[in-house]
Enzyme design. Structure first.
Site, short mmCIF file in Angstrom:
data_model
loop_
_atom_site.label_atom_id
_atom_site.label_comp_id
_atom_site.label_asym_id
_atom_site.label_seq_id
_atom_site.Cartn_x
_atom_site.Cartn_y
_atom_site.Cartn_z
N ASP A 31 -54.58 -14.93 -41.13
CA ASP A 31 -53.91 -14.23 -42.14
C ASP A 31 -52.61 -14.61 -42.27
OD1 ASP A 31 -53.51 -12.34 -44.22
OD2 ASP A 31 -54.25 -10.58 -43.20
N ASP A 32 -51.98 -15.02 -43.59
CA ASP A 32 -50.88 -15.50 -43.77
C ASP A 32 -50.23 -16.31 -42.76
OD1 ASP A 32 -50.78 -13.50 -45.82
OD2 ASP A 32 -49.13 -11.97 -44.98
N CYS A 71 -53.73 -12.58 -50.41
CA CYS A 71 -54.93 -12.36 -49.67
C CYS A 71 -56.21 -12.02 -50.66
CB CYS A 71 -54.82 -10.91 -48.82
SG CYS A 71 -53.74 -11.17 -47.61
N ARG A 75 -59.65 -14.51 -50.60
CA ARG A 75 -60.79 -14.29 -49.95
C ARG A 75 -62.24 -14.21 -50.97
NH1 ARG A 75 -59.14 -11.49 -44.91
NH2 ARG A 75 -57.02 -12.52 -44.93
N LYS A 125 -60.90 -8.27 -41.36
CA LYS A 125 -60.23 -7.63 -42.56
C LYS A 125 -61.07 -8.20 -43.86
CE LYS A 125 -56.20 -8.79 -45.13
NZ LYS A 125 -54.81 -9.19 -45.26
N HIS A 127 -60.87 -6.71 -47.19
CA HIS A 127 -60.01 -6.81 -48.36
C HIS A 127 -60.54 -7.41 -49.67
CE1 HIS A 127 -55.29 -6.89 -49.11
NE2 HIS A 127 -56.03 -6.04 -50.01
N SER A 152 -55.53 -4.71 -45.62
CA SER A 152 -54.34 -5.34 -44.63
C SER A 152 -53.84 -4.19 -43.96
CB SER A 152 -53.31 -5.88 -45.67
OG SER A 152 -53.45 -7.04 -46.14
N HIS A 231 -51.14 -11.59 -40.20
CA HIS A 231 -50.44 -10.76 -41.17
C HIS A 231 -49.29 -9.79 -40.55
CE1 HIS A 231 -49.88 -8.06 -44.75
NE2 HIS A 231 -50.73 -8.83 -45.38
N ASP A 283 -55.87 -17.64 -44.98
CA ASP A 283 -56.00 -17.31 -46.59
C ASP A 283 -55.05 -17.53 -47.60
OD1 ASP A 283 -53.98 -15.39 -45.58
OD2 ASP A 283 -54.84 -13.71 -46.61
N ASN A 284 -53.63 -17.76 -46.81
CA ASN A 284 -52.56 -18.16 -47.75
C ASN A 284 -51.58 -18.67 -46.84
OD1 ASN A 284 -52.87 -14.89 -48.42
ND2 ASN A 284 -51.14 -15.66 -47.54
N LYS A 304 -46.01 -18.02 -48.87
CA LYS A 304 -46.96 -16.89 -49.59
C LYS A 304 -46.30 -16.52 -50.92
CE LYS A 304 -49.11 -12.50 -48.79
NZ LYS A 304 -49.21 -11.52 -47.71
#
Ligand SMILES: *[C@@H]1O[C@H](CO)[C@@H](O)[C@H](O)[C@H]1NC(C)=O
Ligand SMILES: *[C@@H]1O[C@H](CO)[C@@H](O)[C@H](O)[C@H]1NC(C)=O
Ligand SMILES: *[C@@H]1O[C@H](CO)[C@@H](O)[C@H](O)[C@H]1NC(C)=O
Ligand SMILES: *[C@@H]1O[C@H](CO)[C@@H](O)[C@H](O)[C@H]1NC(C)=O
Ligand SMILES: *[C@@H]1O[C@H](CO)[C@@H](O)[C@H](O)[C@H]1NC(C)=O
Length: 501
Positions: A31-32, A71, A75, A125, A127, A152, A231, A283-284, A304
């Site tokens: 994540d991130d 996010c 996803r 997660k 989301h 998150s 994240h 994810d990003n 991001k």
């Protein structure tokens, strides 16, 4: 019959009758996490030995893209093989009280594989929505088993989010005035707030049990592990807190890497490591606004929230001993391509919808060029009015619009923090092979044919895009925020439950 013929005939018989069992799939999703955050992608002080091992013995992707710089949309696209605009997971992200979620008529990877008899689980997660009475939880989208937080972990007050030792507060603030983050087991909240110091251990045990059960039942399985790491805000349990050279972010990425190692160990112990495709990506791009506590995009521009490379180009690794040759690929590929690829390897049919993903077995098994011709970059909040902000075709990328993002502030590059939308006519053009950092705009009439081709692709793509009704646009209702004792009052404070797991 000579011996060569005999061998050929036996090989044909073997291929026909002794069909190999379908492979298991483990999909690891950080994540991130930025392009430059792993040791195997060049970070000098990131402790990621297990992911580095996967990369050393698997295929490392240098040109792998997600479909959104935030996010929820990223996803949605990963799990459906479709741009998020089709499923309505825009603009921005889902919240604890959101009314919408990933529409139930979208077909996820889990549903595709379940149709072939796979056992399926998700830890971490989600989301992609909770909704009224859990309408949008993963258990409604093809996952037999769920353990995790459905959004998150900064989307709730985090005064209880402590680092080890427990009296040390983690860095940063989270959302206030909403319920504390819940930990779900299937559709039931088991802890609220979730205990972050033991969360990773709980996940590891759950994953291990799931794999053991599937192997014992002789069922192929799909394990999806979308981690909360890395994240914001960063945390780590006792085993990792304070252990990395890189501070809180390093501890968090180290804990994630440790879980990856434990999952791999379980695959070895249960004897299925050689029949399992493990795929890793994120994810990003990194949340640069958290400064050294956010991630790092390496030599990619911004992070991001932006459609520069740092926002949407991600590290990726495919690992399947004996089947995927160790190496590096520069093939253009995307999280969109995972659903069609898993479907093909499992012998499952594709959902009867307009897919944006193409299968990538050519890339995995070095059989030929990528089937992906282009990648389209949607901003965090796509609209029909502006459409895609940028297009990559081959080695070229054209930006039609650029915009910085608050998520990417604090770097010296002004483009990352400039919030005004900028339209470019002619588009900015970069050769990402010669200039991956998007520093040198290729201007002048020599480039007109390239821009023309890219514009044609853009027009064709936009014409094929049907925006689904916006799920995030449906808004929220505090009454929908997950609460472990639904009838309690006063909310959100009374939503508080502890239970041993
Ligand atoms: C799901 O249902 C909605 C509402 O009826 C529809 O607009 C959409 O096209 C459907 N999506 C799929 C993938 O079938
Ligand atoms: C949601 O759950 C509550 C409590 O279990 C129940 O009273 C209500 O009827 C449910 N609503 C729907 C739409 O299923
Ligand atoms: C979750 O649901 C699955 C499938 O119904 C079931 O096998 C599993 O035991 C459930 N897990 C929990 C913790 O309730
Ligand atoms: C996997 O394959 C390797 C190489 O052929 C072999 O050494 C190893 O024992 C196999 N592992 C399992 C668990 O079958
Ligand atoms: C092309 O880019 C260079 C460097 O950014 C700039 O100096 C020049 O004015 C640009 N030319 C055109 C025609 O935009």
């Amino acid at each position: 019959m000579d011996s060569v013929q005999t061998v050929v005939i036996f090989a044909l018989i073997a291929a026909k009758c002794v069909r190999a069992p379908p492979p298991n799939f483990v999909l690891l999703f950080a994540d991130d996490l930025g392009y430059g955050d792993l040791g195997c992608f060049g970070h000098p002080s990131s402790p990621t030995p297990n992911l580095d091992q996967l990369a050393a013995n698997g295929l490392r992707f240098t040109d792998f893209y997600v479909t959104s710089p935030v996010c929820s949309p990223s996803r949605a696209a990963l799990l459906t093989g479709r741009y998020q605009t089709r499923s309505g997971i825009y603009p921005g992200v889902l919240y604890p009280g959101s009314k919408g979620g990933l529409p139930l008529n979208e077909t996820t990877i889990a549903e595709v594989l379940k149709s072939e008899g796979y056992s399926t689980a998700i830890i971490g997660k989600w989301h992609l929505g909770v909704g009224l009475n859990g309408t949008y939880l993963p258990t409604r989208q093809g996952f037999d088993n769920y353990l995790g937080i459905p959004y998150s972990h900064d989307q709730g007050p985090c005064e209880n989010l402590t680092c080890f030792p427990p009296d040390i507060k983690c860095f940063g603030r989270c959302d206030v005035g909403v319920v504390t983050v819940p930990l779900y087991f299937n559709e039931t909240i088991k802890q609220q707030p979730a205990d972050f110091l033991t969360l990773e251990k709980t996940y590891i045990n759950f994953a291990s049990q799931f794999i053991h059960d599937a192997v014992h039942n002789k069922q192929p399985f799909f394990l999806y592990y979308p981690s909360h790491h890395t994240h914001y805000p960063q945390y780590a349990g006792e085993e990792y807190a304070g252990k990395s050279l890189r501070g809180p972010f390093g501890d968090a990425v180290m804990e994630f890497d440790g879980t990856v190692g434990k999952i791999l160990q379980t695959l070895v112990k249960t004897g299925v490591i050689n029949n399992t495709l493990v795929f890793f990506t994120a994810d990003n791009g990194p949340e640069l606004m958290r400064r050294s506590r956010g991630g790092n995009a390496g030599l990619m521009k911004c992070g991001k929230g932006t459609t520069y490379e740092g926002g949407m180009r991600e590290p990726a690794i495919a690992y399947w001993p004996g089947f995927i040759k160790p190496g590096v690929t520069h093939a253009l590929s995307s999280s969109l391509d995972i659903l069609p690829t898993f479907a093909k390897l499992a012998g499952a049919s594709l959902p009867d919808v307009q897919l944006d993903g193409v299968e990538m077995t050519n890339i995995l098994f070095s059989l030929g060029p990528s089937e992906r011709q282009a990648m389209f970059y949607y901003p965090s909040s796509p609209s029909k009015k502006y459409g895609v902000f940028a297009v990559r075709w081959g080695k070229y990328k054209a930006h039609f619009y650029t915009q910085g993002a608050s998520h990417s502030m604090t770097t010296p590059d002004q483009d990352c923090s400039l919030l005004a939308l900028k339209y470019h006519d002619p588009p900015l053009l970069f050769d990402l092979e010669a200039d991956p950092s998007e520093n040198y705009n290729l201007n002048g009439s020599d480039w007109d044919p390239v821009l023309q081709k890219i514009n044609d692709l853009r027009v064709q793509f936009e014409a094929s895009m049907v925006f689904g009704e916006s799920e995030i646009g449906k808004g929220g209702d505090p009454a929908l925020e997950p609460c472990c004792s639904p009838e309690c009052s006063p909310k959100p404070k009374c939503c508080h439950c502890t239970s041993e797991l």
